[in-house]
Motif scaffolding. Structure first.
Motif, PDB file in Angstrom:
ATOM      1  N   LEU A  50      44.828  25.612 -44.086  1.00  0.00           N
ATOM      2  CA  LEU A  50      43.638  25.125 -44.066  1.00  0.00           C
ATOM      3  C   LEU A  50      42.550  26.424 -43.927  1.00  0.00           C
ATOM      4  N   LEU A  51      43.105  27.455 -43.077  1.00  0.00           N
ATOM      5  CA  LEU A  51      42.244  28.489 -42.883  1.00  0.00           C
ATOM      6  C   LEU A  51      42.086  29.733 -43.944  1.00  0.00           C
ATOM      7  N   SER A  52      41.032  30.292 -43.895  1.00  0.00           N
ATOM      8  CA  SER A  52      40.822  31.303 -44.829  1.00  0.00           C
ATOM      9  C   SER A  52      41.538  32.443 -44.310  1.00  0.00           C
ATOM     10  N   PRO A  53      41.934  33.660 -44.962  1.00  0.00           N
ATOM     11  CA  PRO A  53      42.835  34.547 -44.456  1.00  0.00           C
ATOM     12  C   PRO A  53      42.192  35.231 -43.082  1.00  0.00           C
TER      13      PRO A  53
ATOM     14  N   THR B  95      32.681  22.721 -34.011  1.00  0.00           N
ATOM     15  CA  THR B  95      31.809  23.143 -35.470  1.00  0.00           C
ATOM     16  C   THR B  95      32.797  23.960 -35.986  1.00  0.00           C
ATOM     17  N   PHE B  96      32.577  23.384 -37.507  1.00  0.00           N
ATOM     18  CA  PHE B  96      33.616  24.073 -38.576  1.00  0.00           C
ATOM     19  C   PHE B  96      32.271  24.852 -39.507  1.00  0.00           C
ATOM     20  N   THR B  97      32.907  26.102 -40.011  1.00  0.00           N
ATOM     21  CA  THR B  97      32.290  26.746 -41.285  1.00  0.00           C
ATOM     22  C   THR B  97      33.328  26.777 -42.373  1.00  0.00           C
ATOM     23  N   VAL B  98      32.925  26.250 -43.346  1.00  0.00           N
ATOM     24  CA  VAL B  98      33.836  26.025 -44.360  1.00  0.00           C
ATOM     25  C   VAL B  98      33.489  26.969 -45.675  1.00  0.00           C
ATOM     26  N   ASP B  99      34.309  27.677 -46.246  1.00  0.00           N
ATOM     27  CA  ASP B  99      33.901  28.651 -47.301  1.00  0.00           C
ATOM     28  C   ASP B  99      33.876  28.104 -48.686  1.00  0.00           C
ATOM     29  N   ASP B 100      33.421  28.581 -49.802  1.00  0.00           N
ATOM     30  CA  ASP B 100      33.305  28.104 -50.986  1.00  0.00           C
ATOM     31  C   ASP B 100      34.666  27.544 -51.587  1.00  0.00           C
ATOM     32  N   GLY B 101      35.717  27.853 -51.084  1.00  0.00           N
ATOM     33  CA  GLY B 101      36.954  27.633 -51.661  1.00  0.00           C
ATOM     34  C   GLY B 101      37.636  26.346 -50.732  1.00  0.00           C
TER      35      GLY B 101
ATOM     36  N   ILE C 188      38.563  26.572 -43.917  1.00  0.00           N
ATOM     37  CA  ILE C 188      38.006  27.018 -42.782  1.00  0.00           C
ATOM     38  C   ILE C 188      37.850  28.414 -42.556  1.00  0.00           C
ATOM     39  N   SER C 189      36.808  28.927 -42.376  1.00  0.00           N
ATOM     40  CA  SER C 189      36.744  30.511 -42.155  1.00  0.00           C
ATOM     41  C   SER C 189      36.358  30.621 -40.740  1.00  0.00           C
ATOM     42  N   ARG C 190      35.634  29.714 -40.005  1.00  0.00           N
ATOM     43  CA  ARG C 190      35.268  29.663 -38.573  1.00  0.00           C
ATOM     44  C   ARG C 190      35.474  28.370 -37.896  1.00  0.00           C
ATOM     45  N   PHE C 191      35.996  28.193 -36.706  1.00  0.00           N
ATOM     46  CA  PHE C 191      35.755  26.830 -35.927  1.00  0.00           C
ATOM     47  C   PHE C 191      35.477  27.380 -34.533  1.00  0.00           C
TER      48      PHE C 191
ATOM     49  N   SER D 230      36.267  30.596 -31.712  1.00  0.00           N
ATOM     50  CA  SER D 230      35.643  30.725 -30.252  1.00  0.00           C
ATOM     51  C   SER D 230      35.772  29.616 -29.465  1.00  0.00           C
ATOM     52  N   ASP D 231      36.033  29.811 -28.137  1.00  0.00           N
ATOM     53  CA  ASP D 231      36.359  28.553 -27.254  1.00  0.00           C
ATOM     54  C   ASP D 231      35.467  28.867 -26.244  1.00  0.00           C
ATOM     55  N   ASP D 232      34.532  28.038 -25.812  1.00  0.00           N
ATOM     56  CA  ASP D 232      33.589  28.188 -24.738  1.00  0.00           C
ATOM     57  C   ASP D 232      32.772  29.269 -25.085  1.00  0.00           C
ATOM     58  N   GLY D 233      32.131  29.525 -26.245  1.00  0.00           N
ATOM     59  CA  GLY D 233      31.346  30.551 -26.421  1.00  0.00           C
ATOM     60  C   GLY D 233      31.906  32.300 -26.571  1.00  0.00           C
ATOM     61  N   SER D 234      33.134  32.164 -26.225  1.00  0.00           N
ATOM     62  CA  SER D 234      33.996  33.674 -26.358  1.00  0.00           C
ATOM     63  C   SER D 234      34.830  33.651 -27.609  1.00  0.00           C
ATOM     64  N   ASP D 235      34.957  34.510 -28.329  1.00  0.00           N
ATOM     65  CA  ASP D 235      35.761  34.699 -29.358  1.00  0.00           C
ATOM     66  C   ASP D 235      37.370  34.926 -28.792  1.00  0.00           C
ATOM     67  N   ARG D 236      38.078  34.215 -29.547  1.00  0.00           N
ATOM     68  CA  ARG D 236      39.666  34.318 -29.032  1.00  0.00           C
ATOM     69  C   ARG D 236      40.299  34.627 -30.120  1.00  0.00           C
ATOM     70  N   ASP D 237      41.681  35.422 -30.012  1.00  0.00           N
ATOM     71  CA  ASP D 237      42.635  35.530 -31.016  1.00  0.00           C
ATOM     72  C   ASP D 237      43.030  34.010 -31.263  1.00  0.00           C
ATOM     73  N   LEU D 238      42.886  34.034 -32.754  1.00  0.00           N
ATOM     74  CA  LEU D 238      43.297  32.613 -33.393  1.00  0.00           C
ATOM     75  C   LEU D 238      44.470  32.200 -33.318  1.00  0.00           C
ATOM     76  N   ASP D 239      45.613  32.871 -33.592  1.00  0.00           N
ATOM     77  CA  ASP D 239      46.841  32.644 -33.622  1.00  0.00           C
ATOM     78  C   ASP D 239      47.226  32.505 -32.000  1.00  0.00           C
ATOM     79  N   GLU D 240      47.007  33.351 -31.230  1.00  0.00           N
ATOM     80  CA  GLU D 240      47.418  33.064 -30.031  1.00  0.00           C
ATOM     81  C   GLU D 240      46.807  31.758 -29.221  1.00  0.00           C
ATOM     82  N   TRP D 241      45.363  31.638 -29.447  1.00  0.00           N
ATOM     83  CA  TRP D 241      44.976  30.175 -29.055  1.00  0.00           C
ATOM     84  C   TRP D 241      45.370  28.985 -29.710  1.00  0.00           C
ATOM     85  N   THR D 242      45.508  28.980 -30.975  1.00  0.00           N
ATOM     86  CA  THR D 242      46.016  28.020 -31.437  1.00  0.00           C
ATOM     87  C   THR D 242      47.620  27.671 -31.032  1.00  0.00           C
TER      88      THR D 242
END
Length: 108
Positions: A31-34, A91-97, A100-103, A39-51
């Motif tokens: 589901l995720l764009s490459p 909140t989710f940002t979904v790209d044209d394809g 999900i490019s950001r949550f 972010s979690d509570d306003g701080s960007d996180r490493d997506l793979d580690e966090w999930t």
């Protein structure tokens, strides 16, 4: 009142919640764009580690109470083995394809 996952408005968000609740890492990654970020509570996180920590290895689960912004903003009760249950916003940002490019998530 909980919104059934199948009734969520945005197809990408609906698939995201389904993958989280099914603990389906492969479907989740698809589901995720490459270059997806989060972010979690306003701080960007490493997506793979966090999930891995917050969703997959701790049995994360979302019960959606409310959606807005065309289904790309959720209020949900999120639970996992590490933290128990808490009210969260997503909140989710979904790209044209349609991927999900950001949550962003955090306590509500």
């Amino acid at each position: 009142m909980t919104i059934q996952v199948a009734k969520l408005s945005d197809p990408a968000v609906r698939a995201f919640v389904s993958a989280v609740n099914a603990h389906d890492r492969e479907a989740f990654q698809a589901l995720l764009s490459p270059d997806a970020t989060m972010s979690d509570d306003g701080s960007d996180r490493d997506l793979d580690e966090w999930t891995d920590r917050e969703i997959f290895s701790s049995h994360g689960h979302m019960e959606v109470d409310n959606e807005s912004h065309g289904g790309r903003a959720l209020l949900a009760r999120y639970s996992n083995d590490a933290w128990g249950e808490m009210k969260t916003r997503w909140t989710f940002t979904v790209d044209d394809g349609g991927r999900i490019s950001r949550f962003e998530t955090g306590q509500a």
